[in-house]
Design a protein around this motif. Structure first.
Motif, PDB file in Angstrom:
ATOM      1  N   PHE A  10       1.354 -33.240 -52.545  1.00 50.09           N
ATOM      2  CA  PHE A  10       0.202 -33.986 -52.024  1.00 50.09           C
ATOM      3  C   PHE A  10       0.595 -35.452 -52.019  1.00 50.09           C
ATOM      4  CE2 PHE A  10      -1.709 -30.074 -53.279  1.00 50.09           C
ATOM      5  CZ  PHE A  10      -2.726 -29.878 -52.353  1.00 50.09           C
ATOM      6  N   HIS A  11       0.819 -35.970 -50.816  1.00 51.96           N
ATOM      7  CA  HIS A  11       1.361 -37.325 -50.734  1.00 51.96           C
ATOM      8  C   HIS A  11       0.265 -38.378 -50.912  1.00 51.96           C
ATOM      9  CE1 HIS A  11       1.447 -40.429 -47.510  1.00 51.96           C
ATOM     10  NE2 HIS A  11       0.782 -39.593 -46.784  1.00 51.96           N
ATOM     11  N   TRP A  12       0.627 -39.477 -51.630  1.00 50.56           N
ATOM     12  CA  TRP A  12      -0.263 -40.625 -51.884  1.00 50.56           C
ATOM     13  C   TRP A  12      -1.616 -40.109 -52.374  1.00 50.56           C
ATOM     14  CZ3 TRP A  12       0.155 -45.402 -48.155  1.00 50.56           C
ATOM     15  CH2 TRP A  12      -0.504 -46.498 -48.733  1.00 50.56           C
ATOM     16  N   GLY A  51       6.623 -30.956 -42.809  1.00 49.78           N
ATOM     17  CA  GLY A  51       5.745 -32.118 -43.045  1.00 49.78           C
ATOM     18  C   GLY A  51       6.079 -33.304 -42.155  1.00 49.78           C
ATOM     19  N   GLU A  52       5.148 -34.090 -41.950  1.00 47.71           N
ATOM     20  CA  GLU A  52       3.886 -34.231 -42.621  1.00 47.71           C
ATOM     21  C   GLU A  52       2.815 -33.410 -41.899  1.00 47.71           C
ATOM     22  OE1 GLU A  52       2.965 -38.368 -42.997  1.00 47.71           O
ATOM     23  OE2 GLU A  52       1.007 -38.050 -43.882  1.00 47.71           O
ATOM     24  N   VAL A  53       2.182 -32.512 -42.659  1.00 47.53           N
ATOM     25  CA  VAL A  53       1.108 -31.688 -42.103  1.00 47.53           C
ATOM     26  C   VAL A  53      -0.071 -31.727 -43.070  1.00 47.53           C
ATOM     27  CG1 VAL A  53       2.679 -30.137 -40.846  1.00 47.53           C
ATOM     28  CG2 VAL A  53       2.048 -29.600 -43.211  1.00 47.53           C
ATOM     29  N   SER A 101       7.494 -43.924 -50.662  1.00 44.00           N
ATOM     30  CA  SER A 101       7.184 -45.234 -50.083  1.00 44.00           C
ATOM     31  C   SER A 101       6.169 -45.124 -48.947  1.00 44.00           C
ATOM     32  CB  SER A 101       8.457 -45.888 -49.553  1.00 44.00           C
ATOM     33  OG  SER A 101       8.965 -45.155 -48.448  1.00 44.00           O
ATOM     34  N   ASP A 102       6.098 -43.940 -48.292  1.00 46.39           N
ATOM     35  CA  ASP A 102       5.405 -43.812 -46.997  1.00 46.39           C
ATOM     36  C   ASP A 102       5.994 -44.852 -46.036  1.00 46.39           C
ATOM     37  OD1 ASP A 102       3.754 -42.403 -45.297  1.00 46.39           O
ATOM     38  OD2 ASP A 102       1.913 -43.424 -45.872  1.00 46.39           O
ATOM     39  N   GLY A 103       7.254 -45.174 -46.238  1.00 47.07           N
ATOM     40  CA  GLY A 103       7.968 -46.164 -45.425  1.00 47.07           C
ATOM     41  C   GLY A 103       7.788 -45.930 -43.929  1.00 47.07           C
ATOM     42  N   ALA A 151       9.960 -39.336 -51.787  1.00 43.84           N
ATOM     43  CA  ALA A 151       9.527 -37.988 -51.391  1.00 43.84           C
ATOM     44  C   ALA A 151       8.711 -37.947 -50.100  1.00 43.84           C
ATOM     45  CB  ALA A 151       8.725 -37.351 -52.525  1.00 43.84           C
ATOM     46  N   HIS A 152       8.463 -39.143 -49.511  1.00 39.07           N
ATOM     47  CA  HIS A 152       7.660 -39.171 -48.278  1.00 39.07           C
ATOM     48  C   HIS A 152       7.895 -40.489 -47.547  1.00 39.07           C
ATOM     49  CE1 HIS A 152       3.969 -37.919 -45.944  1.00 39.07           C
ATOM     50  NE2 HIS A 152       4.067 -39.196 -45.599  1.00 39.07           N
ATOM     51  N   CYS A 153       8.700 -40.420 -46.482  1.00 46.37           N
ATOM     52  CA  CYS A 153       9.067 -41.644 -45.763  1.00 46.37           C
ATOM     53  C   CYS A 153       9.172 -41.346 -44.270  1.00 46.37           C
ATOM     54  CB  CYS A 153      10.419 -42.142 -46.282  1.00 46.37           C
ATOM     55  SG  CYS A 153      11.038 -43.617 -45.453  1.00 46.37           S
ATOM     56  N   HIS A 154       8.576 -42.221 -43.437  1.00 48.26           N
ATOM     57  CA  HIS A 154       8.701 -42.073 -41.981  1.00 48.26           C
ATOM     58  C   HIS A 154       9.972 -42.807 -41.567  1.00 48.26           C
ATOM     59  CE1 HIS A 154       4.645 -40.372 -41.522  1.00 48.26           C
ATOM     60  NE2 HIS A 154       4.456 -41.025 -42.647  1.00 48.26           N
ATOM     61  N   TYR A 155      11.080 -42.182 -41.878  1.00 49.21           N
ATOM     62  CA  TYR A 155      12.360 -42.879 -41.782  1.00 49.21           C
ATOM     63  C   TYR A 155      12.677 -43.372 -40.373  1.00 49.21           C
ATOM     64  CZ  TYR A 155      17.141 -44.054 -42.993  1.00 49.21           C
ATOM     65  OH  TYR A 155      18.308 -44.722 -43.210  1.00 49.21           O
TER      66      TYR A 155
HETATM   67 ZN   LIG Z   1       2.980 -40.436 -44.142  1.00 53.82          ZN
END
Ligand SMILES: [Zn+2]
Length: 229
Positions: free
Chosen positions: A132-134, A73-75, A180-182, A5-9
């Protein structure tokens, strides 16, 4: 399938992750532009300005890209590491929140040391869908997040980050997504979607739910969050 749900691909340089549905977030104008070009049936794309970039990014040129995105996002707000002052961060965040409402999109939120303020901006503005990430925020806010119909993500760092593990213990499964916040390097390790099975194992154990059942719950949560009603 696994759900990230949240990755800096774009920071993962074209690597392929066949077993993953990925929500690709952006940090600024350049990453927003690159990220929207990745859109396909397995990659949902987000545009935004990370609070760490508020001091050196122009708001309007990123807002122009939102209609091409699946989500915003990400904001958010960061009262620990961002260079910009609170007022500027709030101004940018509010602009993206307003846009999310106009376009009926999910907001993928970074809220380090600003959990309650971020939550209040989202609810007062009438945002329907947010992540709300991480999440490492206060445990009492989890009830409000649940009440608002929002979600939190659990990151593979739950294997060693005590604060995050306590959140997992307290949070109901109905608000949990995996991420992952990859593309982000944390404590010397480059995070990747392929770390998500580790997080699933820990969630399964802590919540005493079979992994297959857990995967179905997370799939349902992900689809509700990103897909709308
Ligand atoms: Zn992030």
């Amino acid at each position: 399938m696994y759900y990230d749900a949240h990755c800096h691909y774009i920071s993962l340089r074209g690597k392929k992750y066949d077993e993953f549905i990925i929500a690709a977030v952006s940090m600024d104008y350049d990453s927003s532009l690159s990220t929207v070009s990745l859109k396909n049936e397995k990659i949902l794309v987000g545009v935004g300005i990370h609070p760490w970039n508020v001091h050196n990014e122009n708001l309007d040129r990123v807002l122009e890209l939102t209609e091409k995105a699946d989500f915003i996002g990400e904001v958010g707000l960061d009262y620990r590491y961002a260079k910009a002052d609170k007022e500027s961060q709030i101004k940018y965040f509010q602009a993206f929140v307003d846009r999310a409402i106009e376009e009926d999109k999910l907001v993928n939120v970074h809220a380090l040391d600003a959990w309650r303020d971020s939550f209040n901006i989202l609810t007062r503005s009438g945002v329907k869908r947010a992540i709300f990430h991480w999440y490492t925020g206060p445990e009492d806010l989890l009830k409000d997040i649940e009440g608002a119909g929002y979600y939190i993500t659990i990151n593979p760092s739950v294997s060693f980050q005590q604060k995050h593990l306590r959140v997992l213990e307290k949070a109901p499964l109905e608000i949990i997504l995996t991420e992952s916040d990859g593309g982000y390097e944390y404590r010397g390790k480059m995070l990747e979607p392929t770390d998500i099975p580790i997080a699933l194992k820990i969630i399964s154990k802590v919540k005493a739910v079979e992994e297959e059942e857990l995967k179905r719950i997370i799939e349902r949560n992900f689809k509700n969050a990103f897909g709308g009603d």
